[in-house]
Design a protein around this motif. Sequence first.
Motif, PDB file in Angstrom:
ATOM      1  N   TYR A  49       0.837  -1.211   0.000  1.00  0.00           N
ATOM      2  CA  TYR A  49       0.000   0.000   0.000  1.00  0.00           C
ATOM      3  C   TYR A  49       0.868   1.257   0.000  1.00  0.00           C
ATOM      4  CZ  TYR A  49      -3.134   3.682   1.444  1.00  0.00           C
ATOM      5  OH  TYR A  49      -3.815   4.867   1.492  1.00  0.00           O
ATOM      6  N   SER A  50       1.843   1.319   0.907  1.00  0.00           N
ATOM      7  CA  SER A  50       2.627   2.548   1.033  1.00  0.00           C
ATOM      8  C   SER A  50       3.497   2.793  -0.200  1.00  0.00           C
ATOM      9  CB  SER A  50       3.485   2.514   2.303  1.00  0.00           C
ATOM     10  OG  SER A  50       4.345   1.406   2.269  1.00  0.00           O
ATOM     11  N   THR A  51       3.972   1.725  -0.835  1.00  0.00           N
ATOM     12  CA  THR A  51       4.772   1.909  -2.056  1.00  0.00           C
ATOM     13  C   THR A  51       3.901   2.495  -3.170  1.00  0.00           C
ATOM     14  OG1 THR A  51       6.137   0.017  -1.452  1.00  0.00           O
ATOM     15  CG2 THR A  51       6.258   0.729  -3.729  1.00  0.00           C
ATOM     16  N   TRP A  52       2.709   1.947  -3.301  1.00  0.00           N
ATOM     17  CA  TRP A  52       1.783   2.481  -4.311  1.00  0.00           C
ATOM     18  C   TRP A  52       1.493   3.956  -4.044  1.00  0.00           C
ATOM     19  CZ3 TRP A  52      -3.766   3.140  -3.012  1.00  0.00           C
ATOM     20  CH2 TRP A  52      -4.468   3.758  -4.047  1.00  0.00           C
ATOM     21  N   ARG A  53       1.228   4.301  -2.798  1.00  0.00           N
ATOM     22  CA  ARG A  53       0.872   5.681  -2.470  1.00  0.00           C
ATOM     23  C   ARG A  53       2.090   6.608  -2.580  1.00  0.00           C
ATOM     24  NH1 ARG A  53      -2.419   8.521  -3.144  1.00  0.00           N
ATOM     25  NH2 ARG A  53      -2.587   9.639  -1.174  1.00  0.00           N
ATOM     26  N   ALA A  54       3.238   6.120  -2.187  1.00  0.00           N
ATOM     27  CA  ALA A  54       4.422   6.985  -2.209  1.00  0.00           C
ATOM     28  C   ALA A  54       4.816   7.333  -3.644  1.00  0.00           C
ATOM     29  CB  ALA A  54       5.587   6.318  -1.496  1.00  0.00           C
ATOM     30  N   LEU A  96      10.390  13.282  -9.104  1.00  0.00           N
ATOM     31  CA  LEU A  96       9.713  12.133  -8.496  1.00  0.00           C
ATOM     32  C   LEU A  96       8.717  12.614  -7.445  1.00  0.00           C
ATOM     33  CD1 LEU A  96      12.802   9.798  -8.066  1.00  0.00           C
ATOM     34  CD2 LEU A  96      11.051   9.700  -9.833  1.00  0.00           C
ATOM     35  N   SER A  97       8.035  11.669  -6.853  1.00  0.00           N
ATOM     36  CA  SER A  97       7.045  11.995  -5.833  1.00  0.00           C
ATOM     37  C   SER A  97       7.704  12.646  -4.622  1.00  0.00           C
ATOM     38  CB  SER A  97       6.342  10.708  -5.406  1.00  0.00           C
ATOM     39  OG  SER A  97       5.637  10.914  -4.218  1.00  0.00           O
ATOM     40  N   PRO A  98       7.106  13.722  -4.069  1.00  0.00           N
ATOM     41  CA  PRO A  98       7.671  14.349  -2.864  1.00  0.00           C
ATOM     42  C   PRO A  98       7.661  13.411  -1.659  1.00  0.00           C
ATOM     43  CG  PRO A  98       5.871  15.677  -3.769  1.00  0.00           C
ATOM     44  CD  PRO A  98       5.938  14.432  -4.580  1.00  0.00           C
ATOM     45  N   ALA A  99       6.814  12.389  -1.688  1.00  0.00           N
ATOM     46  CA  ALA A  99       6.786  11.433  -0.564  1.00  0.00           C
ATOM     47  C   ALA A  99       8.118  10.722  -0.420  1.00  0.00           C
ATOM     48  CB  ALA A  99       5.666  10.409  -0.773  1.00  0.00           C
ATOM     49  N   LEU A 100       8.825  10.542  -1.537  1.00  0.00           N
ATOM     50  CA  LEU A 100      10.084   9.806  -1.491  1.00  0.00           C
ATOM     51  C   LEU A 100      11.174  10.602  -0.780  1.00  0.00           C
ATOM     52  CD1 LEU A 100      10.042   8.320  -5.094  1.00  0.00           C
ATOM     53  CD2 LEU A 100       9.272   7.281  -2.957  1.00  0.00           C
ATOM     54  N   VAL A 101      10.969  11.928  -0.643  1.00  0.00           N
ATOM     55  CA  VAL A 101      11.949  12.748   0.067  1.00  0.00           C
ATOM     56  C   VAL A 101      11.799  12.547   1.571  1.00  0.00           C
ATOM     57  CG1 VAL A 101      12.755  15.093   0.496  1.00  0.00           C
ATOM     58  CG2 VAL A 101      11.875  14.471  -1.765  1.00  0.00           C
ATOM     59  N   ILE A 102      10.566  12.578   2.033  1.00  0.00           N
ATOM     60  CA  ILE A 102      10.341  12.600   3.481  1.00  0.00           C
ATOM     61  C   ILE A 102      10.187  11.206   4.086  1.00  0.00           C
ATOM     62  CG2 ILE A 102       7.802  12.858   3.342  1.00  0.00           C
ATOM     63  CD1 ILE A 102      10.225  14.597   5.811  1.00  0.00           C
ATOM     64  N   LEU A 103       9.706  10.250   3.286  1.00  0.00           N
ATOM     65  CA  LEU A 103       9.415   8.933   3.871  1.00  0.00           C
ATOM     66  C   LEU A 103      10.669   8.184   4.332  1.00  0.00           C
ATOM     67  CD1 LEU A 103       6.408   7.352   1.928  1.00  0.00           C
ATOM     68  CD2 LEU A 103       6.500   8.245   4.246  1.00  0.00           C
ATOM     69  N   ILE A 104      11.836   8.649   3.880  1.00  0.00           N
ATOM     70  CA  ILE A 104      13.080   8.004   4.318  1.00  0.00           C
ATOM     71  C   ILE A 104      13.187   8.025   5.846  1.00  0.00           C
ATOM     72  CG2 ILE A 104      15.593   8.288   4.312  1.00  0.00           C
ATOM     73  CD1 ILE A 104      15.261   9.398   1.460  1.00  0.00           C
ATOM     74  N   LEU A 105      12.705   9.120   6.444  1.00  0.00           N
ATOM     75  CA  LEU A 105      12.873   9.266   7.899  1.00  0.00           C
ATOM     76  C   LEU A 105      11.992   8.296   8.694  1.00  0.00           C
ATOM     77  CD1 LEU A 105      13.233  13.146   8.056  1.00  0.00           C
ATOM     78  CD2 LEU A 105      15.013  11.407   7.957  1.00  0.00           C
ATOM     79  N   PRO A 106      10.663   8.305   8.498  1.00  0.00           N
ATOM     80  CA  PRO A 106       9.871   7.319   9.248  1.00  0.00           C
ATOM     81  C   PRO A 106      10.181   5.884   8.847  1.00  0.00           C
ATOM     82  CG  PRO A 106       8.451   8.652   7.808  1.00  0.00           C
ATOM     83  CD  PRO A 106       9.801   9.254   7.769  1.00  0.00           C
ATOM     84  N   LEU A 107      10.559   5.689   7.574  1.00  0.00           N
ATOM     85  CA  LEU A 107      10.913   4.328   7.143  1.00  0.00           C
ATOM     86  C   LEU A 107      12.172   3.856   7.881  1.00  0.00           C
ATOM     87  CD1 LEU A 107      10.337   2.009   5.112  1.00  0.00           C
ATOM     88  CD2 LEU A 107      11.996   3.093   3.598  1.00  0.00           C
ATOM     89  N   GLY A 108      13.176   4.729   7.944  1.00  0.00           N
ATOM     90  CA  GLY A 108      14.402   4.368   8.662  1.00  0.00           C
ATOM     91  C   GLY A 108      14.141   4.124  10.132  1.00  0.00           C
TER      92      GLY A 108
END
Length: 273
Positions: A49-54, A96-108
Amino acid sequence: MATGTEPHPNDGGVRGRTRAAIADRHLRTDRWWLAPAATVAGLLAFVVYSTWRAFANGDYYAAPYVSPFYSPCLSENCVPMEGGPNAALVGGWWTLSPALVILILPLGFRLTCYYYRKAYYRGFWASPPACAVAEPHRKYSGESRFPLILQNSHRYFFYAAVAVAAVLTYDALLTFRNADYEWGHMGLGTVVFLVNTVLIWAYTLSCHSCRHIVGGRLRHFSKHPVRYRMWGWVSRLNARHMELAWASLVSVALCDLYVYLLATGVFTDPRFF
Ligand code: FES
């Protein structure tokens, strides 16, 4: 005098060896595989789900709500958000999607979390699959080498996660506006955002690193009553870390889904006042 290596009538004569000689892979008779199987199913569902949305790069804003996957929006190609926590830190070259910039932090933060490590080591790598069940791997190097030594960065991801939680709190406050950005309003989305914010904070503050930062390296708690009290609060949350990890994972996905459904016009946000 007993040396501890003599055969013993109660242990089949194996005392003194390093391990009992058990031919079976394990002696458990319960459904021990259920927990790792459920973990794999839950994490896979979230990853898909999150990959699709990101990567979607759209339908992440429906005034006054911004998806937590896209906040803070740090790219020049973010949709305009009135009062939203967006800043063009990443320039126009970023397509690219702006989600890919910020999601690194919660993902990490989640990838290096002590609980999630246990969960995915067991679920995906069977290392080991469960307590008292032998793992299939012959060698074990722990987290002492690359790449798993990077798990030690968890404390730094904790600091980043606090910043992200602060931004999500700000986003939740902005939901007390209507679609025309007038304050003093509340809709069902406000409740969804508030619940998500509380769960994100509870999960973040229940972190083992947080507990150490708050109460670690002290010789005498009696000389640090404030930190002792905070350590007590964090410890109580920490005892629920697994539950909070899952609850916040589900809530952040539901929060994003809520914004997606609004943005795509599937339904309109029910307003309370
Ligand atoms: Fe799980 Fe820090 S140990 S978030």
